[in-house]
Design a protein around this motif. Sequence first.
Motif, PDB file in Angstrom:
ATOM      1  N   ALA A  34     -10.018  -1.949  13.828  1.00 27.79           N
ATOM      2  CA  ALA A  34      -9.050  -1.441  13.108  1.00 27.79           C
ATOM      3  C   ALA A  34      -8.320  -2.595  12.226  1.00 27.79           C
ATOM      4  O   ALA A  34      -8.289  -3.810  12.539  1.00 27.79           O
ATOM      5  CB  ALA A  34      -7.840  -0.961  14.044  1.00 27.79           C
ATOM      6  N   PRO A  35      -8.350  -2.210  10.850  1.00 29.74           N
ATOM      7  CA  PRO A  35      -7.800  -3.199   9.916  1.00 29.74           C
ATOM      8  C   PRO A  35      -6.155  -3.703   9.942  1.00 29.74           C
ATOM      9  O   PRO A  35      -5.249  -2.831  10.196  1.00 29.74           O
ATOM     10  CB  PRO A  35      -8.307  -2.773   8.450  1.00 29.74           C
ATOM     11  N   ILE A  36      -6.099  -5.026   9.544  1.00 26.86           N
ATOM     12  CA  ILE A  36      -4.470  -5.134   9.063  1.00 26.86           C
ATOM     13  C   ILE A  36      -4.380  -4.991   7.854  1.00 26.86           C
ATOM     14  O   ILE A  36      -4.975  -6.123   7.044  1.00 26.86           O
ATOM     15  CB  ILE A  36      -4.034  -6.524   9.652  1.00 26.86           C
ATOM     16  N   THR A  37      -3.582  -4.059   7.246  1.00 22.39           N
ATOM     17  CA  THR A  37      -3.545  -3.980   5.820  1.00 22.39           C
ATOM     18  C   THR A  37      -2.130  -3.609   5.363  1.00 22.39           C
ATOM     19  O   THR A  37      -1.353  -2.768   6.157  1.00 22.39           O
ATOM     20  CB  THR A  37      -4.596  -3.112   5.353  1.00 22.39           C
ATOM     21  N   ASN A  38      -1.638  -3.794   4.079  1.00 27.30           N
ATOM     22  CA  ASN A  38      -0.519  -3.001   3.387  1.00 27.30           C
ATOM     23  C   ASN A  38      -0.824  -2.052   2.656  1.00 27.30           C
ATOM     24  O   ASN A  38       0.183  -1.726   1.830  1.00 27.30           O
ATOM     25  CB  ASN A  38       0.159  -4.234   3.055  1.00 27.30           C
ATOM     26  N   PHE A  39      -2.064  -1.473   2.668  1.00 24.29           N
ATOM     27  CA  PHE A  39      -2.489  -0.423   1.563  1.00 24.29           C
ATOM     28  C   PHE A  39      -1.878   0.656   2.008  1.00 24.29           C
ATOM     29  O   PHE A  39      -1.757   1.163   3.311  1.00 24.29           O
ATOM     30  CB  PHE A  39      -3.964  -0.298   1.714  1.00 24.29           C
ATOM     31  N   THR A  40      -1.177   1.555   1.141  1.00 26.13           N
ATOM     32  CA  THR A  40      -0.697   2.879   1.297  1.00 26.13           C
ATOM     33  C   THR A  40      -1.647   3.815   1.773  1.00 26.13           C
ATOM     34  O   THR A  40      -1.330   4.770   2.719  1.00 26.13           O
ATOM     35  CB  THR A  40       0.387   3.355   0.563  1.00 26.13           C
ATOM     36  N   ARG A  41      -2.745   3.745   1.540  1.00 24.75           N
ATOM     37  CA  ARG A  41      -3.793   4.560   1.867  1.00 24.75           C
ATOM     38  C   ARG A  41      -4.857   3.717   2.513  1.00 24.75           C
ATOM     39  O   ARG A  41      -5.945   3.755   2.302  1.00 24.75           O
ATOM     40  CB  ARG A  41      -4.407   5.408   0.937  1.00 24.75           C
ATOM     41  N   SER A  42      -4.787   3.381   3.894  1.00 28.14           N
ATOM     42  CA  SER A  42      -5.792   2.686   4.758  1.00 28.14           C
ATOM     43  C   SER A  42      -6.997   3.688   4.981  1.00 28.14           C
ATOM     44  O   SER A  42      -7.931   3.140   5.321  1.00 28.14           O
ATOM     45  CB  SER A  42      -5.085   2.093   6.055  1.00 28.14           C
ATOM     46  N   ASP A  43      -6.712   4.843   5.061  1.00 27.91           N
ATOM     47  CA  ASP A  43      -7.760   5.899   5.134  1.00 27.91           C
ATOM     48  C   ASP A  43      -9.027   5.745   4.023  1.00 27.91           C
ATOM     49  O   ASP A  43      -9.803   6.422   4.138  1.00 27.91           O
ATOM     50  CB  ASP A  43      -7.614   7.199   5.490  1.00 27.91           C
ATOM     51  N   LEU A  44      -8.779   5.109   2.885  1.00 28.08           N
ATOM     52  CA  LEU A  44      -9.629   4.848   1.782  1.00 28.08           C
ATOM     53  C   LEU A  44     -10.467   3.730   1.761  1.00 28.08           C
ATOM     54  O   LEU A  44     -11.008   3.372   0.950  1.00 28.08           O
ATOM     55  CB  LEU A  44      -8.650   5.109   0.344  1.00 28.08           C
TER      56      LEU A  44
END
Length: 622
Positions: free
Chosen positions: A464-474
């Motif tokens: 599971a990534p640690i990210t601040n992307f609003t669309r982590s499903d991409l």
Amino acid sequence: TSDNSSIYVAGHNTLNNAPILEKLNRLGVQALDCQTNRVGLGSFSSRGQSIENNYQITPAPHIILPLVQIGAQFQPTTLSFNPEASCLPDCDFPEICDNNLDDDLDGFMDCADPDLIHTCCCKVPDTLDLGPDTILCNGGKVTLRSVRTFDDYCWSTGAKTDRLTVDAAGTYWLRVADSCGNVVTDTITLHLRPRPKLDLGPDTVLCSNAVIPLLAQEGFRTYEWIDGSTEKNFTAFDAGTYWVIATDSCGGVQADTVTIRIDPVTEINLGQDTSICPGDTLTFRLTGFTNYQWSSSSYIDCTDCPSVRFTPTEDTVLLVAADLGPGCVSSDSIRVRIRPTAGTRDSLTICPGDTIFFGQTPVHEVGQYFAERPNALCAITDTLDLFLYDTPVTLDTFFLCPGESMPVFGREESVAGIYQQRYTTAEGCDSLSIIQLILLAPDHGLLELPEASILRLGESVDLAPITNFTRSDLLDWRTSRGDSCIACPGLTLLPLETVEVSATGYYEEGCAIVARTTIQVLPDAPFYLPNAFSPNNDGVNDHFRLYPGPAVQELSSLRIYDRWGQEVFNTTNVAPTSAQAAWAGTLMSGQQAPMGVYVYVAEVRLIDGRLVRELGEVSLLR
């Protein structure tokens, strides 16, 4: 006639000739003979009544019986009987053909009686037919005969035969008679066929383009002309010799020939086909004819004149017809072609600002140009299609993500700006190339993966990534083994070996950020087999079995042998945790195996496809 008890007497009523029957009762009386004035026996009835007389007769040498009248009048008749004489056969009375009576009482009257069908009294005379009147060919012969057969023949010539062959025209008759003397006659007339005369007429001279019908005479059965046609008439369209062979109905063959010539003075001659230059005019003059008819065309100045001017602008055919006299029409045609005047056609592309000469004219703009040059027949026109090369200035724009660079005019550039370079094109024109670099400045993004993980073969891991992307499903996931999952929020792996994993996210501007991690797979022992067990039903170590790790897929086989090499247990292709994969310490016969040391051979299929084989010993304790 008589039977054992009665005598029957038949007669006719003299008033109406109706038949009457009388019965004389007397046992054993027999008829002596038949009188000449007796009546015939048969079926008897009179107005629907039967007449019966009951006489009691005593035997006597001769008995005379009078016939008694019962309601009718009879002629006096006596009948003599000799009781002791034998009865003679019944009297036989023949049928008479023309008295309207059933004389022999067989139910048929006169000529309807089969007894008289073939007698002369009832025979119908046969007909005689010599056929219709016919034609006699000159010198030919005809045989006359009757279809039916008769007893006597008499021809008009005096011949007495059943047929007559004649070779002269005339009327002939035949009189015949049959076996009963019946006489019939028939007549036939033979007409002599006149022989036709074949004549196509004299040789002749025709005007040009005239046709002549050749007519063979009537009276022939077949015709054959020079071209194989079989009609009575033939049409000649040209000069030549024409013949016909005709056969008449009597087989006579005749032939005739006629020669046809064309008068050359009557021919119109426009000359040989020709070709002219565009704009040229042809002149035609005809003399000695009337009623001129030229083909209608916009290229001719008159359609009914003896002289015309003809100026075609394309390939065409000119036709003319004229009269020389009654029934004589001549015609001719000429094909006129327009000589090609189009010369060469070329195309040329020049650099903007350049000038060239085409013929005597300087040209420098895009277009189509024409130039004439002299020729032995007609002036030739050459054509030039002139084009210009595209404007030799190019402008290209490229976008770079942070940290990216690209080659620009042979150098690697990563700084935003405008870059220019001049050069000469392959066509020799000056060219300017401009490249604009634009650096994208996306927002700062965060994308991290867990640090390296350590797994045993058969174990799985969830990333599971640690990210601040609003669309982590991409996120796009990829492994060093070639596995991938595009536009997935996370990734679950069951690696069979150590593998590197990367996750890639994209800014709205299209730039990418990548995070990586490593999953290490340890090569530990994938399963365990004990070296002793005690099948005593105490619930502890009662079975010898394989204890699998997560990497085990199937127990392919497990074989156990005693110390003499005798197989005591065997199982194949079972789940490692199933009951079939465990040995309860019994022999193949079902009896308990004795304590001791046993040898096992185990083959285990792992999830990565490998087949692991292990050989060992196990002690059975009780």
